[in-house]
Every structure is written in C-alpha cells, then in structure tokens.
Design a protein around this motif. Structure first.
Motif, PDB file in Angstrom:
ATOM      1  N   VAL A 154      51.571  33.516  77.287  1.00 41.08           N
ATOM      2  CA  VAL A 154      50.322  34.019  76.721  1.00 41.08           C
ATOM      3  C   VAL A 154      49.269  34.019  77.818  1.00 41.08           C
ATOM      4  O   VAL A 154      49.132  33.035  78.546  1.00 41.08           O
ATOM      5  CB  VAL A 154      49.828  33.123  75.558  1.00 41.08           C
ATOM      6  CG1 VAL A 154      48.491  33.626  75.036  1.00 41.08           C
ATOM      7  CG2 VAL A 154      50.853  33.073  74.444  1.00 41.08           C
TER       8      VAL A 154
ATOM      9  N   ARG B 236      49.604  30.671  80.109  1.00 35.34           N
ATOM     10  CA  ARG B 236      50.289  29.457  79.663  1.00 35.34           C
ATOM     11  C   ARG B 236      51.595  29.849  78.991  1.00 35.34           C
ATOM     12  O   ARG B 236      51.744  30.978  78.497  1.00 35.34           O
ATOM     13  CB  ARG B 236      49.421  28.626  78.709  1.00 35.34           C
ATOM     14  CG  ARG B 236      49.000  29.358  77.448  1.00 35.34           C
ATOM     15  CD  ARG B 236      48.089  28.494  76.573  1.00 35.34           C
ATOM     16  NE  ARG B 236      47.318  29.293  75.644  1.00 35.34           N
ATOM     17  CZ  ARG B 236      47.763  29.713  74.456  1.00 35.34           C
ATOM     18  NH1 ARG B 236      48.969  29.390  74.042  1.00 35.34           N
ATOM     19  NH2 ARG B 236      47.005  30.458  73.680  1.00 35.34           N
TER      20      ARG B 236
ATOM     21  N   PHE C 188      47.021  38.615  75.806  1.00 35.38           N
ATOM     22  CA  PHE C 188      48.253  39.346  76.082  1.00 35.38           C
ATOM     23  C   PHE C 188      49.433  38.402  75.908  1.00 35.38           C
ATOM     24  O   PHE C 188      49.394  37.256  76.364  1.00 35.38           O
ATOM     25  CB  PHE C 188      48.254  39.902  77.519  1.00 35.38           C
ATOM     26  CG  PHE C 188      47.125  40.864  77.783  1.00 35.38           C
ATOM     27  CD1 PHE C 188      47.241  42.200  77.457  1.00 35.38           C
ATOM     28  CD2 PHE C 188      45.941  40.418  78.333  1.00 35.38           C
ATOM     29  CE1 PHE C 188      46.206  43.089  77.683  1.00 35.38           C
ATOM     30  CE2 PHE C 188      44.889  41.293  78.564  1.00 35.38           C
ATOM     31  CZ  PHE C 188      45.020  42.626  78.235  1.00 35.38           C
ATOM     32  N   GLN C 189      50.454  38.884  75.227  1.00 36.36           N
ATOM     33  CA  GLN C 189      51.694  38.113  75.065  1.00 36.36           C
ATOM     34  C   GLN C 189      52.802  38.904  75.733  1.00 36.36           C
ATOM     35  O   GLN C 189      52.888  40.120  75.552  1.00 36.36           O
ATOM     36  CB  GLN C 189      52.027  37.966  73.585  1.00 36.36           C
ATOM     37  CG  GLN C 189      50.960  37.294  72.757  1.00 36.36           C
ATOM     38  CD  GLN C 189      51.269  37.363  71.268  1.00 36.36           C
ATOM     39  OE1 GLN C 189      51.617  38.413  70.748  1.00 36.36           O
ATOM     40  NE2 GLN C 189      51.151  36.248  70.593  1.00 36.36           N
TER      41      GLN C 189
END
Lengths: 86, 86
Positions: free
Chosen positions: A6, A79, A44-45
């Motif tokens: 993420v 992360r 954003f993923q």
C-alpha cells in the motif's frame, strides 16, 4: 513471492489543500461536528513480485517517489499490506 | 480528546479502475517490472473531537460512508492513526 503493498500519498504540511478544505466546510451542514484538519490524499494498492518483503518494499518506495507522487508538494510512504488485496 | 483518523476509500473488487490500469501499463517503460494488480484509491486524514477513540472511530466511519465514498462502487474503512497528522 508476491507482496501486497500500500502506498499513501499525502500533501506536505503547509501545502494548501482545497479538497480537504471543501470537505471540512461541508461537514456541519451534514451533521458532523468536531471534525477538523481534513486533508485529502491518494492511496495505491498493488502487488510486487520480489525475493523478500524488504526488496518488495524498496521497489514500492522507489515507484511511489518517482511515479505516484510529486515530491515537491507530496510525501509518499509505502508499507506491506497486512491482508492481501481483495 | 482529539483523535487523528485515517479513512481509506478503495474501489470494490470487480469495479473497473482505469487509473490503476494506466499506471500499470506505464511501469515497464519506467523500469519497474513485477508490479501487478494496481488499484488507485483515496485517502483522507482528519481529527475528530470525541469522548473516546471508539466514539471518534464511529463518527469517522459514518462520515466515510456518507460523505467520502460512493458505497455503490467503493469501500471505505476508518482507523485511528498511529501518529498524529503532521
């Protein structure tokens, strides 16, 4: 391994945030009181294929700073996601 | 007490995400390989004045679902921020 990551992109402090200010102004009329300091950002993923989580995070951080954010006005942090992306 | 809260708004799975798809297509040309399933979303940071963290989170969740997201196509989750917002 496939590592779900993420990235959070937020405006640096001191940079004007008209979207956040607009949301904050709208809140009392909608019955929400006691909410302040609204700041809007981007999320954003994605999934990174890498040998280790550390390597995946390094690649995600580079990507976040070079492609997903404008470092002049934004901070980007990457992360590892706690749960896989749906 | 003033509780710093983060709201993440993401597209539901199955909803087309042209922004994420565009980012994903651009990555190989920029030297990033092995990145897939890119999804773009929104992030909101704010401070809620409430008696307890639980009450603050309840208010933030209601706000996220009523004002910050479109529940037809988006999921919204609120959490207490680990560190105060800068």
């Amino acid at each position: 391994m496939l590592v779900p990551v993420v990235v959070e992109v937020t405006l640096r402090s001191g940079i004007a945030d008209p979207e956040g200010a607009t949301i904050e102004r709208a809140l009392p009329a909608l019955g929400f009181t006691g909410v302040s300091a609204v700041r809007a950002g981007k999320l954003f993923q994605f999934t990174v294929e890498a040998e280790t989580e550390v390597a995946a995070l390094a690649q995600a951080t580079a990507l976040a700073q070079r492609l997903l954010s404008n470092p002049v006005i934004e901070d980007a942090t990457a992360r590892v996601a706690v749960t896989p992306h749906s």
